[in-house]
Write a protein that holds these residues in place. Structure first.
Motif, mmCIF file in Angstrom:
data_model
loop_
_atom_site.group_PDB
_atom_site.id
_atom_site.type_symbol
_atom_site.label_atom_id
_atom_site.label_comp_id
_atom_site.label_asym_id
_atom_site.label_seq_id
_atom_site.Cartn_x
_atom_site.Cartn_y
_atom_site.Cartn_z
ATOM 1 N N PHE A 1 -37.000 28.865 19.784
ATOM 2 C CA PHE A 1 -36.713 29.286 21.158
ATOM 3 C C PHE A 1 -37.698 28.604 22.108
ATOM 4 O O PHE A 1 -38.909 28.571 21.844
ATOM 5 C CB PHE A 1 -36.858 30.803 21.298
ATOM 6 N N GLN A 2 -37.189 28.055 23.186
ATOM 7 C CA GLN A 2 -38.029 27.520 24.250
ATOM 8 C C GLN A 2 -37.453 27.990 25.582
ATOM 9 O O GLN A 2 -36.445 28.704 25.617
ATOM 10 C CB GLN A 2 -38.118 26.002 24.173
ATOM 11 N N GLU A 3 -38.081 27.621 26.663
ATOM 12 C CA GLU A 3 -37.725 28.206 27.953
ATOM 13 C C GLU A 3 -36.263 28.019 28.322
ATOM 14 O O GLU A 3 -35.620 28.923 28.860
ATOM 15 C CB GLU A 3 -38.607 27.614 29.058
ATOM 16 N N ASP A 4 -35.710 26.860 28.026
ATOM 17 C CA ASP A 4 -34.351 26.561 28.498
ATOM 18 C C ASP A 4 -33.307 26.512 27.397
ATOM 19 O O ASP A 4 -32.140 26.252 27.653
ATOM 20 C CB ASP A 4 -34.358 25.226 29.244
ATOM 21 N N ALA A 5 -33.708 26.775 26.137
ATOM 22 C CA ALA A 5 -32.740 26.621 25.046
ATOM 23 C C ALA A 5 -33.192 27.339 23.786
ATOM 24 O O ALA A 5 -34.373 27.666 23.611
ATOM 25 C CB ALA A 5 -32.516 25.140 24.750
ATOM 26 N N TYR A 6 -32.217 27.554 22.903
ATOM 27 C CA TYR A 6 -32.452 28.125 21.588
ATOM 28 C C TYR A 6 -31.747 27.218 20.591
ATOM 29 O O TYR A 6 -30.542 26.955 20.709
ATOM 30 C CB TYR A 6 -31.911 29.563 21.561
ATOM 31 N N VAL A 7 -32.512 26.696 19.629
ATOM 32 C CA VAL A 7 -31.978 25.754 18.648
ATOM 33 C C VAL A 7 -32.000 26.415 17.272
ATOM 34 O O VAL A 7 -33.031 26.945 16.846
ATOM 35 C CB VAL A 7 -32.797 24.447 18.624
ATOM 36 N N SER A 8 -30.859 26.388 16.574
ATOM 37 C CA SER A 8 -30.763 26.948 15.238
ATOM 38 C C SER A 8 -30.372 25.840 14.259
ATOM 39 O O SER A 8 -29.377 25.148 14.472
ATOM 40 C CB SER A 8 -29.715 28.064 15.212
ATOM 41 N N MET A 9 -31.168 25.683 13.206
ATOM 42 C CA MET A 9 -30.898 24.653 12.198
ATOM 43 C C MET A 9 -30.664 25.290 10.842
ATOM 44 O O MET A 9 -31.395 26.193 10.441
ATOM 45 C CB MET A 9 -32.079 23.681 12.101
ATOM 46 N N ASP A 10 -29.663 24.798 10.147
ATOM 47 C CA ASP A 10 -29.390 25.194 8.768
ATOM 48 C C ASP A 10 -29.627 23.954 7.908
ATOM 49 O O ASP A 10 -28.868 22.982 7.976
ATOM 50 C CB ASP A 10 -27.945 25.686 8.629
ATOM 51 N N PHE A 11 -30.709 23.980 7.109
ATOM 52 C CA PHE A 11 -31.062 22.804 6.316
ATOM 53 C C PHE A 11 -30.085 22.549 5.184
ATOM 54 O O PHE A 11 -29.894 21.406 4.767
ATOM 55 C CB PHE A 11 -32.482 22.957 5.744
ATOM 56 N N VAL A 12 -29.491 23.598 4.657
ATOM 57 C CA VAL A 12 -28.529 23.427 3.565
ATOM 58 C C VAL A 12 -27.269 22.735 4.074
ATOM 59 O O VAL A 12 -26.766 21.788 3.469
ATOM 60 C CB VAL A 12 -28.187 24.790 2.929
ATOM 61 N N GLU A 13 -26.760 23.214 5.211
ATOM 62 C CA GLU A 13 -25.550 22.636 5.794
ATOM 63 C C GLU A 13 -25.834 21.400 6.646
ATOM 64 O O GLU A 13 -24.907 20.679 7.037
ATOM 65 C CB GLU A 13 -24.842 23.681 6.661
ATOM 66 N N GLN A 14 -27.129 21.153 6.930
ATOM 67 C CA GLN A 14 -27.539 20.071 7.825
ATOM 68 C C GLN A 14 -26.794 20.168 9.159
ATOM 69 O O GLN A 14 -26.218 19.198 9.656
ATOM 70 C CB GLN A 14 -27.331 18.691 7.180
ATOM 71 N N SER A 15 -26.830 21.386 9.725
ATOM 72 C CA SER A 15 -26.121 21.632 10.977
ATOM 73 C C SER A 15 -27.085 22.145 12.043
ATOM 74 O O SER A 15 -28.138 22.709 11.726
ATOM 75 C CB SER A 15 -24.998 22.649 10.774
ATOM 76 N N ILE A 16 -26.705 21.949 13.308
ATOM 77 C CA ILE A 16 -27.502 22.404 14.441
ATOM 78 C C ILE A 16 -26.601 23.123 15.428
ATOM 79 O O ILE A 16 -25.533 22.633 15.779
ATOM 80 C CB ILE A 16 -28.162 21.218 15.196
ATOM 81 N N GLN A 17 -27.059 24.275 15.878
ATOM 82 C CA GLN A 17 -26.434 24.955 17.002
ATOM 83 C C GLN A 17 -27.463 25.031 18.124
ATOM 84 O O GLN A 17 -28.627 25.323 17.863
ATOM 85 C CB GLN A 17 -25.987 26.377 16.631
ATOM 86 N N ILE A 18 -27.022 24.777 19.326
ATOM 87 C CA ILE A 18 -27.925 24.877 20.459
ATOM 88 C C ILE A 18 -27.295 25.756 21.529
ATOM 89 O O ILE A 18 -26.107 25.615 21.841
ATOM 90 C CB ILE A 18 -28.304 23.486 21.020
ATOM 91 N N PHE A 19 -28.076 26.675 22.033
ATOM 92 C CA PHE A 19 -27.651 27.576 23.097
ATOM 93 C C PHE A 19 -28.522 27.310 24.318
ATOM 94 O O PHE A 19 -29.755 27.330 24.218
ATOM 95 C CB PHE A 19 -27.780 29.033 22.655
ATOM 96 N N ARG A 20 -27.874 27.045 25.455
ATOM 97 C CA ARG A 20 -28.607 26.718 26.680
ATOM 98 C C ARG A 20 -28.340 27.751 27.770
ATOM 99 O O ARG A 20 -27.243 28.298 27.853
ATOM 100 C CB ARG A 20 -28.213 25.325 27.185
ATOM 101 N N ARG A 21 -29.332 27.970 28.605
ATOM 102 C CA ARG A 21 -29.189 28.848 29.753
ATOM 103 C C ARG A 21 -28.793 28.015 30.969
ATOM 104 O O ARG A 21 -29.341 26.931 31.199
ATOM 105 C CB ARG A 21 -30.515 29.555 30.032
ATOM 106 N N SER A 22 -27.855 28.509 31.727
ATOM 107 C CA SER A 22 -27.419 27.794 32.931
ATOM 108 C C SER A 22 -27.092 28.796 34.037
ATOM 109 O O SER A 22 -26.916 29.998 33.782
ATOM 110 C CB SER A 22 -26.196 26.914 32.631
ATOM 111 N N TRP A 23 -26.994 28.305 35.249
ATOM 112 C CA TRP A 23 -26.661 29.130 36.419
ATOM 113 C C TRP A 23 -25.455 28.506 37.123
ATOM 114 O O TRP A 23 -25.607 27.684 38.037
ATOM 115 C CB TRP A 23 -27.834 29.202 37.383
#
Length: 310
Positions: A224-246
């Motif tokens: 988690f950082q100020e403008d985003a949340y990054v989720s990584m699955d090493f087994v699946e080698q996948s990335i999900q990113i959630f961003r805050r916007s207005w």
């Protein structure tokens, strides 16, 4: 042409041998294992030679992968370094901090490429996610798996958690200011499951769990950082990113939008070994240096001391 070899061809060492045998721009000279029958079997499988004496193998190669038990890392790695051989040493760098320091010092004095096998650094998801990270504020890691019998010569902190400690240190460029930790043995005589909370000088917090006695395999990290949340699955080698916007401007309500990033699945071990060989060829510093491995080991032992003081 770079001449290569492998010392220690158990489960992981055999995979290293498989990758090295597949490169057509290097020459795979041979393997050594303390179990002569296993060494001979792996050598026959990949069309190379099994050496009874590791010193003889080291005398005929330029670069070596070392995949022996952790408690033998110092002895075998120092033999390679003193023989002038570049080395890719499986993690952790050593079983003791003073041994790790001695290896780093000796390799540097001989100007050798000294890479540590923190494999997750070569995971495509990690590489892609690193480009998205600015200043992490909270990190949560889960590295869980069933009991397999391998790596039980050391605690789970050195066996599994150290992967995530290395990643966290590469993401958070700040000193560790505080540690809370608990760990217990379940099946082996060493610690099999552990949880750690790390506080960094810049305010970041990391919560890390490692277990080798869980029902199923899980390798995930959330950042988690100020403008985003990054989720990584090493087994699946996948990335999900959630961003805050207005959508209606900063004065309006904030919204969270998520996306699954396309990440090309790769062979992390092959890429790790290829990177090592490229560094041997160019004399560049490896992506995971001996110093990086030492930093992760030092943190691991700070954690273990905290656990044992409870």
């Amino acid at each position: 042409m770079i001449r290569t070899g492998v010392i220690g061809v158990g489960y992981l060492g055999r995979l290293h041998a498989q990758k090295l045998a597949s490169f057509d721009d290097t020459r795979f000279i041979g393997v050594h294992d303390s179990d002569a029958d296993r060494g001979a079997a792996v050598a026959a499988e990949f069309g190379t030679e099994s050496f009874a004496d590791p010193g003889e193998l080291l005398g005929r190669i330029d670069a070596v992968t070392i995949a022996v038990p952790t408690t033998s890392h110092y002895r075998v790695a120092m033999q390679a370094i003193r023989g002038g051989v570049h080395l890719l040493l499986e993690k952790p760098i050593a079983a003791k901090v003073r041994e790790g320091r001695a290896l780093v010092r000796e390799a540097a004095s001989r100007k050798l490429v000294f890479q540590i096998g923190h494999l997750e650094r070569f995971n495509r998801a990690v590489r892609d996610a690193a480009a998205l990270l600015k200043e992490p504020r909270f990190i949560e890691c889960h590295r869980l798996g069933p009991f397999g019998g391998r790596g039980t010569d050391v605690d789970v902190v050195l066996d599994l958690m150290i992967h995530d400690l290395d990643l966290i240190l590469s993401f958070v460029r700040s000193p560790v200011a505080g540690i809370q930790a608990v760990g217990v043995p379940v099946i082996s005589s060493a610690i099999d499951i552990a949880n750690v909370r790390l506080s960094f000088a810049n305010g970041c917090i990391a919560n890390v769990t490692a277990s080798r006695v869980s029902a199923k395999k899980q390798r995930k990290i959330r950042i988690f950082q100020e403008d985003a949340y990054v989720s990584m699955d090493f087994v699946e080698q996948s990335i999900q990113i959630f961003r805050r916007s207005w959508p209606q401007g900063r004065g309006g309500p904030a919204e969270i939008s998520g996306e699954l990033l396309e990440t090309e699945k790769g062979d992390s071990l092959r890429e790790e070994i290829r990177s090592f060989l490229d560094c041997v060829r160019t004399k560049d510093s490896p992506q995971v240096t001996g110093g990086d491995g030492l930093a992760a080991l030092e943190l691991a032992f700070r954690i273990l001391r905290k656990m044992r003081s409870r």
